[in-house]
Motif scaffolding. Structure first.
Motif, PDB file in Angstrom:
ATOM      1  N   PHE A   1       5.659   8.674 -15.961  1.00 39.49           N
ATOM      2  CA  PHE A   1       4.422   8.152 -15.381  1.00 39.49           C
ATOM      3  C   PHE A   1       4.735   7.172 -14.257  1.00 39.49           C
ATOM      4  N   VAL A   2       5.708   6.295 -14.498  1.00 36.89           N
ATOM      5  CA  VAL A   2       6.078   5.292 -13.489  1.00 36.89           C
ATOM      6  C   VAL A   2       6.669   5.951 -12.250  1.00 36.89           C
ATOM      7  N   SER A   3       7.501   6.971 -12.450  1.00 37.38           N
ATOM      8  CA  SER A   3       8.101   7.668 -11.307  1.00 37.38           C
ATOM      9  C   SER A   3       7.035   8.337 -10.455  1.00 37.38           C
ATOM     10  N   CYS A   4       6.039   8.924 -11.115  1.00 36.98           N
ATOM     11  CA  CYS A   4       4.947   9.574 -10.384  1.00 36.98           C
ATOM     12  C   CYS A   4       4.150   8.542  -9.596  1.00 36.98           C
ATOM     13  N   MET A   5       3.873   7.400 -10.214  1.00 33.66           N
ATOM     14  CA  MET A   5       3.137   6.338  -9.520  1.00 33.66           C
ATOM     15  C   MET A   5       3.920   5.833  -8.312  1.00 33.66           C
ATOM     16  N   THR A   6       5.221   5.638  -8.506  1.00 35.12           N
ATOM     17  CA  THR A   6       6.054   5.125  -7.413  1.00 35.12           C
ATOM     18  C   THR A   6       6.101   6.104  -6.250  1.00 35.12           C
ATOM     19  N   GLN A   7       6.296   7.383  -6.572  1.00 34.16           N
ATOM     20  CA  GLN A   7       6.348   8.393  -5.521  1.00 34.16           C
ATOM     21  C   GLN A   7       5.025   8.470  -4.767  1.00 34.16           C
ATOM     22  N   MET A   8       3.922   8.429  -5.494  1.00 33.31           N
ATOM     23  CA  MET A   8       2.617   8.528  -4.850  1.00 33.31           C
ATOM     24  C   MET A   8       2.364   7.315  -3.952  1.00 33.31           C
ATOM     25  N   TYR A   9       2.764   6.121  -4.410  1.00 38.57           N
ATOM     26  CA  TYR A   9       2.572   4.927  -3.584  1.00 38.57           C
ATOM     27  C   TYR A   9       3.369   5.035  -2.289  1.00 38.57           C
ATOM     28  N   LEU A  10       4.607   5.482  -2.362  1.00 32.95           N
ATOM     29  CA  LEU A  10       5.436   5.599  -1.167  1.00 32.95           C
ATOM     30  C   LEU A  10       4.867   6.631  -0.199  1.00 32.95           C
ATOM     31  N   VAL A  11       4.341   7.735  -0.737  1.00 27.62           N
ATOM     32  CA  VAL A  11       3.717   8.754   0.118  1.00 27.62           C
ATOM     33  C   VAL A  11       2.501   8.161   0.828  1.00 27.62           C
ATOM     34  N   PHE A  12       1.669   7.432   0.078  1.00 31.02           N
ATOM     35  CA  PHE A  12       0.501   6.777   0.679  1.00 31.02           C
ATOM     36  C   PHE A  12       0.929   5.790   1.763  1.00 31.02           C
ATOM     37  N   CYS A  13       1.853   4.910   1.405  1.00 24.60           N
ATOM     38  CA  CYS A  13       2.275   3.832   2.303  1.00 24.60           C
ATOM     39  C   CYS A  13       2.841   4.385   3.608  1.00 24.60           C
ATOM     40  N   VAL A  14       3.811   5.289   3.495  1.00 18.56           N
ATOM     41  CA  VAL A  14       4.469   5.821   4.683  1.00 18.56           C
ATOM     42  C   VAL A  14       3.517   6.704   5.482  1.00 18.56           C
ATOM     43  N   GLY A  15       2.701   7.503   4.788  1.00 20.48           N
ATOM     44  CA  GLY A  15       1.771   8.389   5.487  1.00 20.48           C
ATOM     45  C   GLY A  15       0.752   7.630   6.313  1.00 20.48           C
ATOM     46  N   VAL A  16       0.177   6.575   5.731  1.00 18.85           N
ATOM     47  CA  VAL A  16      -0.799   5.761   6.460  1.00 18.85           C
ATOM     48  C   VAL A  16      -0.134   5.069   7.642  1.00 18.85           C
ATOM     49  N   ALA A  17       1.063   4.536   7.431  1.00 18.61           N
ATOM     50  CA  ALA A  17       1.783   3.867   8.521  1.00 18.61           C
ATOM     51  C   ALA A  17       2.068   4.847   9.666  1.00 18.61           C
ATOM     52  N   GLN A  18       2.395   6.094   9.333  1.00 17.29           N
ATOM     53  CA  GLN A  18       2.635   7.099  10.365  1.00 17.29           C
ATOM     54  C   GLN A  18       1.383   7.359  11.192  1.00 17.29           C
ATOM     55  N   CYS A  19       0.251   7.521  10.523  1.00 16.46           N
ATOM     56  CA  CYS A  19      -0.995   7.794  11.241  1.00 16.46           C
ATOM     57  C   CYS A  19      -1.334   6.674  12.214  1.00 16.46           C
ATOM     58  N   ILE A  20      -1.193   5.429  11.765  1.00 18.78           N
ATOM     59  CA  ILE A  20      -1.511   4.297  12.619  1.00 18.78           C
ATOM     60  C   ILE A  20      -0.504   4.171  13.751  1.00 18.78           C
ATOM     61  N   LEU A  21       0.779   4.408  13.454  1.00 20.34           N
ATOM     62  CA  LEU A  21       1.809   4.306  14.488  1.00 20.34           C
ATOM     63  C   LEU A  21       1.598   5.358  15.577  1.00 20.34           C
ATOM     64  N   LEU A  22       1.186   6.557  15.204  1.00 26.59           N
ATOM     65  CA  LEU A  22       0.915   7.603  16.200  1.00 26.59           C
ATOM     66  C   LEU A  22      -0.232   7.191  17.131  1.00 26.59           C
ATOM     67  N   ALA A  23      -1.223   6.481  16.584  1.00 24.23           N
ATOM     68  CA  ALA A  23      -2.319   5.988  17.423  1.00 24.23           C
ATOM     69  C   ALA A  23      -1.814   4.939  18.410  1.00 24.23           C
ATOM     70  N   PHE A  24      -0.947   4.054  17.947  1.00 23.45           N
ATOM     71  CA  PHE A  24      -0.375   3.046  18.841  1.00 23.45           C
ATOM     72  C   PHE A  24       0.507   3.693  19.914  1.00 23.45           C
ATOM     73  N   MET A  25       1.183   4.782  19.568  1.00 28.14           N
ATOM     74  CA  MET A  25       2.003   5.493  20.555  1.00 28.14           C
ATOM     75  C   MET A  25       1.122   6.118  21.628  1.00 28.14           C
ATOM     76  N   ALA A  26      -0.052   6.612  21.231  1.00 27.21           N
ATOM     77  CA  ALA A  26      -0.988   7.157  22.218  1.00 27.21           C
ATOM     78  C   ALA A  26      -1.507   6.047  23.130  1.00 27.21           C
ATOM     79  N   TYR A  27      -1.794   4.886  22.538  1.00 22.90           N
ATOM     80  CA  TYR A  27      -2.234   3.741  23.351  1.00 22.90           C
ATOM     81  C   TYR A  27      -1.142   3.319  24.327  1.00 22.90           C
ATOM     82  N   ASP A  28       0.097   3.366  23.897  1.00 22.32           N
ATOM     83  CA  ASP A  28       1.222   3.034  24.778  1.00 22.32           C
ATOM     84  C   ASP A  28       1.272   3.975  25.975  1.00 22.32           C
TER      85      ASP A  28
END
Length: 318
Positions: free
Chosen positions: A96-123
């Motif tokens: 259960f803990v491994s699944c939670m950890t994996q899901m959190y990392l997917v959420f965290c990195v995925g959201v950061a990627q989406c926002i970073l791509l927007a900043f790259m477009a602004y650049d």
């Protein structure tokens, strides 16, 4: 509410993945995904190295690109090694803990990627439409703040989505019809009505995916208006070549993410989920450095210089 007193509480999950495939198919998939994973790690690692060490790439665009490659490395390392192990062994159980950890990392990195791509477009917008003010607007401090913002929202949004995914106990079937713990699939296994959590995940996906997409669309609309007003066809081609790489990466990531998190679950199924999951977990991270390297003369030159230095060092050590 569902009475869970007579139902066992789930303490572990089983990732179905590709276990229904034949042994020969799983062996073939193992070799294929191992090759793709190794290629993605090597190419993104090279991008990180050259963007952080080559003085000729000391610009905001390459600063962002280095961080995007770092996020790609984090993303594929979160999901693919586990899938490779499960292709070779029969035990597909994850705690259960491994699944939670994996899901959190997917959420965290995925959201950061989406926002970073927007900043790259602004650049790109600032570089093309306001070249005289570019150095002032996109200073090193501003770039660091933008990257920190992407990481901050990824970390905070990951905590929120993690809570929504695991707010209810799990007392139903513990088989996850995918090769990693993907939120919409896991939520449907929880006790009670999962619709509230799924609606919140859907609303969050609208904000996380569409808000950066709006910034990307606005940035490129203004870039398009700017280059159409120029009489020089060579300038138009150079500008388009610079932006095409970023647009290609955006299309790869957003198409797969929108299908996974913004489609009704009734339209999903294992045969539909897995291809899109593979697209944004391994295909996109592998293609990002290829897209940026092959469409950018400065990147190709930096790669050649880095490989040349490596060959020279090996020759001197012999």
């Amino acid at each position: 509410m569902v009475d869970t007193r007579n139902e066992s509480i789930v303490t572990e999950f089983i990732l179905v993945g590709f276990e229904q495939s034949s042994p020969s198919t799983r062996a073939l998939l193992f070799v294929l995904f191992l090759a793709l994973y190794s290629l993605a790690m090597a190419m993104n690692g090279l991008i990180i190295f050259i963007t952080w060490t080559d003085p000729r790439l000391n610009s905001p665009m390459y600063f962002f690109l280095g961080h995007l490659s770092f996020l790609d490395v984090c993303f594929i390392t979160t999901t693919i090694p586990q899938m490779l192990i499960h292709l070779m062994v029969k035990n597909h159980i994850v705690s259960f803990v491994s699944c939670m950890t994996q899901m959190y990392l997917v959420f965290c990195v995925g959201v950061a990627q989406c926002i970073l791509l927007a900043f790259m477009a602004y650049d790109r917008y600032v570089a093309i439409c306001h070249p005289l003010s570019y150095a002032q607007i996109m200073s090193q401090q501003a770039c660091v703040r933008l990257v920190s913002t992407a990481w901050f929202f990824g970390l905070i949004n990951g905590i929120f989505l993690e809570y929504m995914s695991f707010r209810n106990p799990f007392c139903r079937d513990n088989h996850i019809e995918n090769f990693f713990c993907e939120a919409p699939i896991v939520i449907t296994l929880s006790c009670g009505d999962p619709q509230f959590s799924l609606r919140v995940i859907f609303a969050d996906a609208i904000v996380v995916l569409l808000s950066p997409m709006v910034l990307i669309v606005i940035s490129y609309a203004r870039i398009l208006a700017s280059i159409l007003g120029r009489s020089s066809s060579s300038g138009w081609r150079k500008t388009f070549s610079t932006c095409a790489s970023h647009l290609t990466v955006v299309i790869f990531l957003y198409t797969s993410a929108m299908f996974s998190y913004m489609n009704p679950r009734s339209t999903h199924g294992p045969d539909k989920d897995k291809p899109f999951s593979l697209l944004y977990t391994i295909i996109a991270p592998m293609c990002n450095p290829i897209i940026y390297s092959f469409r950018n003369k400065e990147m190709k030159g930096a790669v050649v210089r880095a490989l040349g230095r490596s060959s020279l060092s090996q020759a001197e050590s012999v």
